[in-house]
Design a protein around this motif. Sequence first.
Motif, PDB file in Angstrom:
ATOM      1  N   LEU A   1      -2.896  -5.037   0.825  1.00  0.00           N
ATOM      2  CA  LEU A   1      -1.485  -5.417   0.719  1.00  0.00           C
ATOM      3  C   LEU A   1      -0.591  -4.203   0.932  1.00  0.00           C
ATOM      4  N   VAL A   2      -0.953  -3.092   0.311  1.00  0.00           N
ATOM      5  CA  VAL A   2      -0.175  -1.857   0.481  1.00  0.00           C
ATOM      6  C   VAL A   2      -0.252  -1.376   1.926  1.00  0.00           C
TER       7      VAL A   2
ATOM      8  N   ALA B   1      -0.939  -3.074   4.658  1.00  0.00           N
ATOM      9  CA  ALA B   1      -0.223  -3.979   5.562  1.00  0.00           C
ATOM     10  C   ALA B   1       1.290  -3.843   5.393  1.00  0.00           C
ATOM     11  N   GLY B   2       1.747  -3.777   4.158  1.00  0.00           N
ATOM     12  CA  GLY B   2       3.183  -3.657   3.915  1.00  0.00           C
ATOM     13  C   GLY B   2       3.756  -2.370   4.474  1.00  0.00           C
ATOM     14  N   LEU B   3       3.132  -1.249   4.134  1.00  0.00           N
ATOM     15  CA  LEU B   3       3.629   0.029   4.634  1.00  0.00           C
ATOM     16  C   LEU B   3       3.350   0.186   6.123  1.00  0.00           C
TER      17      LEU B   3
ATOM     18  N   SER C   1       3.532  -2.132   8.354  1.00  0.00           N
ATOM     19  CA  SER C   1       4.524  -2.865   9.133  1.00  0.00           C
ATOM     20  C   SER C   1       5.937  -2.293   8.985  1.00  0.00           C
ATOM     21  N   VAL C   2       6.233  -1.692   7.851  1.00  0.00           N
ATOM     22  CA  VAL C   2       7.585  -1.193   7.599  1.00  0.00           C
ATOM     23  C   VAL C   2       7.722   0.300   7.894  1.00  0.00           C
TER      24      VAL C   2
ATOM     25  N   SER D   1      -0.389   5.227   1.837  1.00  0.00           N
ATOM     26  CA  SER D   1      -0.991   4.141   2.615  1.00  0.00           C
ATOM     27  C   SER D   1      -2.351   4.544   3.170  1.00  0.00           C
TER      28      SER D   1
ATOM     29  N   THR E   1      15.216  -4.022  -4.354  1.00  0.00           N
ATOM     30  CA  THR E   1      14.082  -3.134  -4.606  1.00  0.00           C
ATOM     31  C   THR E   1      13.344  -3.545  -5.873  1.00  0.00           C
TER      32      THR E   1
ATOM     33  N   GLU F   1      10.982  -6.335  -5.027  1.00  0.00           N
ATOM     34  CA  GLU F   1       9.807  -5.802  -4.335  1.00  0.00           C
ATOM     35  C   GLU F   1       8.871  -5.091  -5.303  1.00  0.00           C
ATOM     36  N   CYS F   2       9.431  -4.282  -6.194  1.00  0.00           N
ATOM     37  CA  CYS F   2       8.608  -3.528  -7.139  1.00  0.00           C
ATOM     38  C   CYS F   2       7.986  -4.417  -8.209  1.00  0.00           C
TER      39      CYS F   2
END
Length: 147
Positions: free
Chosen positions: A18-19, A21-23, A25-26, A53, A101, A104-105
Amino acid sequence: MNTVSTARLYALRAMYLLVVAGLGSVLWPGIVMPHQPWGLAQGTVNCMLAAFSLLCLLGVRYPLQMLPVLLWEALWKTIWLLLVPLPQWLNGQVDPATAATAVECSLVVLVYLAIPWRHVYAQYVLRPGAPWRAAGPLPAARETPAN
């Protein structure tokens, strides 16, 4: 012997993914092909998140060995949620950026659910720490001949 279930290992791997993929993509598109130079604060944050990441990528393969990385994430997000948005929310003054934020957190709850807490307790609380110096006698000091 404290063992961690296969299901818990998959949950940890899912958190690492998850981390990543999230980081991925962003954050990583801006690292690979930057549009403009970063300022000091943004550059520091982006580089720390990039390193994070990459460590999470290792966590997919070594979920228990990289567990301190997820503990770090859980701790910083929890501290931030308690010290930044919570006081604003209690005063009725949460700005939109902080609110976004905070949402998200708040996904950090998933990390808390995935962490094998018995393993953490056994490894980091009950287990003796590493010695501060090597065991055994200290080497004798070399003497210099007298002139």
